[in-house]
Design a protein around this motif. Structure first.
Motif, PDB file in Angstrom:
ATOM      1  N   GLU A   1       0.811  -1.299   0.139  1.00 21.26           N
ATOM      2  CA  GLU A   1      -0.052   0.100   0.018  1.00 21.26           C
ATOM      3  C   GLU A   1       1.057   1.242   0.077  1.00 21.26           C
ATOM      4  OE1 GLU A   1      -2.889  -0.364   3.300  1.00 21.26           O
ATOM      5  OE2 GLU A   1      -4.196  -1.478   2.051  1.00 21.26           O
ATOM      6  N   LYS A   2       0.559   2.090  -0.842  1.00 24.34           N
ATOM      7  CA  LYS A   2       1.465   3.533  -0.883  1.00 24.34           C
ATOM      8  C   LYS A   2       0.642   4.539  -1.274  1.00 24.34           C
ATOM      9  CE  LYS A   2       5.287   1.190  -1.191  1.00 24.34           C
ATOM     10  NZ  LYS A   2       6.769   1.437  -0.316  1.00 24.34           N
ATOM     11  N   ARG A   3       0.949   5.727  -0.749  1.00 18.08           N
ATOM     12  CA  ARG A   3       0.464   6.988  -1.013  1.00 18.08           C
ATOM     13  C   ARG A   3       0.871   7.723  -2.116  1.00 18.08           C
ATOM     14  NH1 ARG A   3       0.464  10.331   4.686  1.00 18.08           N
ATOM     15  NH2 ARG A   3      -0.330  11.830   3.172  1.00 18.08           N
ATOM     16  N   TYR A   4       0.272   8.678  -2.727  1.00 17.46           N
ATOM     17  CA  TYR A   4       0.787   9.510  -3.939  1.00 17.46           C
ATOM     18  C   TYR A   4       2.211   9.988  -3.788  1.00 17.46           C
ATOM     19  CZ  TYR A   4       1.332  12.301  -7.954  1.00 17.46           C
ATOM     20  OH  TYR A   4       1.996  12.655  -9.126  1.00 17.46           O
ATOM     21  N   SER A   5       2.281  10.353  -2.710  1.00 17.10           N
ATOM     22  CA  SER A   5       3.622  11.166  -2.141  1.00 17.10           C
ATOM     23  C   SER A   5       4.673  10.044  -2.445  1.00 17.10           C
ATOM     24  CB  SER A   5       3.428  11.721  -0.950  1.00 17.10           C
ATOM     25  OG  SER A   5       3.165  10.530   0.111  1.00 17.10           O
ATOM     26  N   GLU A   6       4.342   8.743  -1.940  1.00 18.30           N
ATOM     27  CA  GLU A   6       5.464   7.741  -2.272  1.00 18.30           C
ATOM     28  C   GLU A   6       5.612   7.666  -3.644  1.00 18.30           C
ATOM     29  OE1 GLU A   6       5.260   4.809   1.457  1.00 18.30           O
ATOM     30  OE2 GLU A   6       3.081   5.300   0.743  1.00 18.30           O
ATOM     31  N   PHE A   7       4.759   7.430  -4.286  1.00 23.95           N
ATOM     32  CA  PHE A   7       5.007   7.358  -5.865  1.00 23.95           C
ATOM     33  C   PHE A   7       5.846   8.673  -6.389  1.00 23.95           C
ATOM     34  CE2 PHE A   7       1.417   4.560  -5.888  1.00 23.95           C
ATOM     35  CZ  PHE A   7       1.637   3.653  -6.761  1.00 23.95           C
ATOM     36  N   HIS A   8       5.336   9.885  -5.959  1.00 26.80           N
ATOM     37  CA  HIS A   8       6.253  10.794  -6.355  1.00 26.80           C
ATOM     38  C   HIS A   8       7.605  10.864  -6.021  1.00 26.80           C
ATOM     39  CE1 HIS A   8       6.918  15.399  -6.769  1.00 26.80           C
ATOM     40  NE2 HIS A   8       6.204  15.189  -7.841  1.00 26.80           N
ATOM     41  N   ALA A   9       8.105  10.616  -4.827  1.00 30.24           N
ATOM     42  CA  ALA A   9       9.461  10.154  -4.247  1.00 30.24           C
ATOM     43  C   ALA A   9       9.830   9.243  -5.032  1.00 30.24           C
ATOM     44  CB  ALA A   9       9.289   9.734  -2.764  1.00 30.24           C
ATOM     45  N   LEU A  10       9.377   8.216  -5.420  1.00 30.94           N
ATOM     46  CA  LEU A  10       9.858   7.221  -6.396  1.00 30.94           C
ATOM     47  C   LEU A  10      10.475   7.915  -7.792  1.00 30.94           C
ATOM     48  CD1 LEU A  10      10.546   4.006  -7.191  1.00 30.94           C
ATOM     49  CD2 LEU A  10       8.296   3.995  -7.884  1.00 30.94           C
ATOM     50  N   HIS A  11       9.290   8.455  -8.210  1.00 33.07           N
ATOM     51  CA  HIS A  11       9.524   9.179  -9.698  1.00 33.07           C
ATOM     52  C   HIS A  11      10.660   9.963  -9.559  1.00 33.07           C
ATOM     53  CE1 HIS A  11       8.429  10.432 -13.490  1.00 33.07           C
ATOM     54  NE2 HIS A  11       8.615  11.739 -13.194  1.00 33.07           N
ATOM     55  N   LYS A  12      11.044  10.838  -8.789  1.00 31.23           N
ATOM     56  CA  LYS A  12      12.230  11.528  -8.307  1.00 31.23           C
ATOM     57  C   LYS A  12      13.420  10.708  -8.273  1.00 31.23           C
ATOM     58  CE  LYS A  12      11.831  15.367  -5.418  1.00 31.23           C
ATOM     59  NZ  LYS A  12      11.259  16.080  -4.263  1.00 31.23           N
ATOM     60  N   MET A  13      13.548   9.808  -7.692  1.00 32.14           N
ATOM     61  CA  MET A  13      14.667   8.824  -7.473  1.00 32.14           C
ATOM     62  C   MET A  13      15.035   8.028  -8.715  1.00 32.14           C
ATOM     63  SD  MET A  13      15.761   9.105  -4.263  1.00 32.14           S
ATOM     64  CE  MET A  13      16.481   7.666  -4.022  1.00 32.14           C
ATOM     65  N   LEU A  14      13.862   7.631  -9.546  1.00 30.78           N
ATOM     66  CA  LEU A  14      14.079   7.114 -10.499  1.00 30.78           C
ATOM     67  C   LEU A  14      14.960   7.852 -11.686  1.00 30.78           C
ATOM     68  CD1 LEU A  14      10.836   4.686 -11.173  1.00 30.78           C
ATOM     69  CD2 LEU A  14      13.242   4.132 -10.580  1.00 30.78           C
ATOM     70  N   LYS A  15      14.267   9.064 -12.016  1.00 26.09           N
ATOM     71  CA  LYS A  15      14.993  10.077 -12.792  1.00 26.09           C
ATOM     72  C   LYS A  15      16.557  10.246 -12.783  1.00 26.09           C
ATOM     73  CE  LYS A  15      12.210  14.158 -13.417  1.00 26.09           C
ATOM     74  NZ  LYS A  15      11.553  15.155 -12.784  1.00 26.09           N
ATOM     75  N   LYS A  16      16.956   9.736 -11.645  1.00 28.82           N
ATOM     76  CA  LYS A  16      18.424   9.846 -11.427  1.00 28.82           C
ATOM     77  C   LYS A  16      19.275   8.781 -12.101  1.00 28.82           C
ATOM     78  CE  LYS A  16      18.416  12.039  -6.785  1.00 28.82           C
ATOM     79  NZ  LYS A  16      18.351  11.879  -5.730  1.00 28.82           N
ATOM     80  N   SER A  17      18.215   7.598 -12.422  1.00 30.97           N
ATOM     81  CA  SER A  17      18.954   6.554 -13.122  1.00 30.97           C
ATOM     82  C   SER A  17      18.417   5.836 -14.417  1.00 30.97           C
ATOM     83  CB  SER A  17      19.021   5.353 -12.017  1.00 30.97           C
ATOM     84  OG  SER A  17      17.601   5.040 -11.672  1.00 30.97           O
ATOM     85  N   ILE A  18      17.280   6.298 -14.678  1.00 25.70           N
ATOM     86  CA  ILE A  18      16.640   6.007 -15.889  1.00 25.70           C
ATOM     87  C   ILE A  18      15.480   7.094 -16.341  1.00 25.70           C
ATOM     88  CG2 ILE A  18      16.411   3.503 -15.239  1.00 25.70           C
ATOM     89  CD1 ILE A  18      13.680   3.772 -14.801  1.00 25.70           C
ATOM     90  N   LYS A  19      14.900   6.878 -17.360  1.00 25.59           N
ATOM     91  CA  LYS A  19      14.104   7.966 -17.732  1.00 25.59           C
ATOM     92  C   LYS A  19      12.702   7.447 -17.789  1.00 25.59           C
ATOM     93  CE  LYS A  19      12.803  10.736 -21.718  1.00 25.59           C
ATOM     94  NZ  LYS A  19      11.521  10.903 -21.494  1.00 25.59           N
ATOM     95  N   PRO A  20      11.941   7.683 -16.475  1.00 25.38           N
ATOM     96  CA  PRO A  20      10.678   7.227 -16.317  1.00 25.38           C
ATOM     97  C   PRO A  20       9.597   7.570 -16.909  1.00 25.38           C
ATOM     98  CG  PRO A  20      11.546   8.382 -14.372  1.00 25.38           C
ATOM     99  CD  PRO A  20      12.411   8.791 -15.370  1.00 25.38           C
TER     100      PRO A  20
END
Length: 172
Positions: A39-58
């Protein structure tokens, strides 16, 4: 195709007196025939997105600014987040560690092709992704002869030990 499948079948709204209400998304993860839920909140998705931008093009993530309590809007966000996760899986041959952590998936380092014992076929992508796990566990050293108080001796171990160390002796 990855052995990981994700879906977001539902969401629920949470309200408490400490913070403003929020929505929790239920993510079902299916990997190697085993399913679990995160179970995840939108804010956790948003934090994941910011972290993924450092290694891949999400892919694009659904908008952060929506009216949270409109059911139709929440359903669109649920669908958008599901598509977001599925696109990351489809577009990346190797999933980033941060993504696997987000989905609570245990990850094993990939074995380079030169060290893989799965196949000699260099075109096989699966052979480079073997994860090795222990198959057998010994409670004591299997190379020692059984103790004298064992009711049944281990014929295989005795044979190997005698064959290696005492090749001239006949087995009992």
């Amino acid at each position: 195709m990855h052995p990981v499948r994700v879906s977001i079948p539902s969401f629920r709204s949470e309200n408490n007196s400490i913070e403003k209400g929020y929505t929790v998304f239920k993510i079902e993860v299916l990997m190697n025939g085993r399913q679990h839920t995160v179970e995840k909140r939108y804010s956790e998705f948003h934090a994941l997105h910011k972290m993924l931008k450092k290694s891949i093009k999400p892919p694009e993530i659904p908008s952060k600014h929506v009216r949270n309590w409109v059911p139709k809007v929440l359903e669109q966000r649920r669908h958008g987040l599901e598509l977001y996760l599925q696109t990351i899986i489809m577009e990346n041959e190797v999933l980033p560690k941060i993504f696997l952590d987000f989905l609570n998936i245990r990850h094993f380092p990939s074995v380079p092709k030169t060290e893989s014992c799965g196949s000699f076929d260099t075109e096989s992508e699966e052979s480079s992704k073997l994860s090795h796990q222990p198959v057998m566990l010994f409670l004591r050293d299997p190379y020692l002869l059984p103790s004298t108080h064992d009711t049944f001796s281990n014929v295989v171990i005795e044979g190997v030990v005698h064959g290696v160390f005492y090749p001239d002796l006949q087995p009992r």
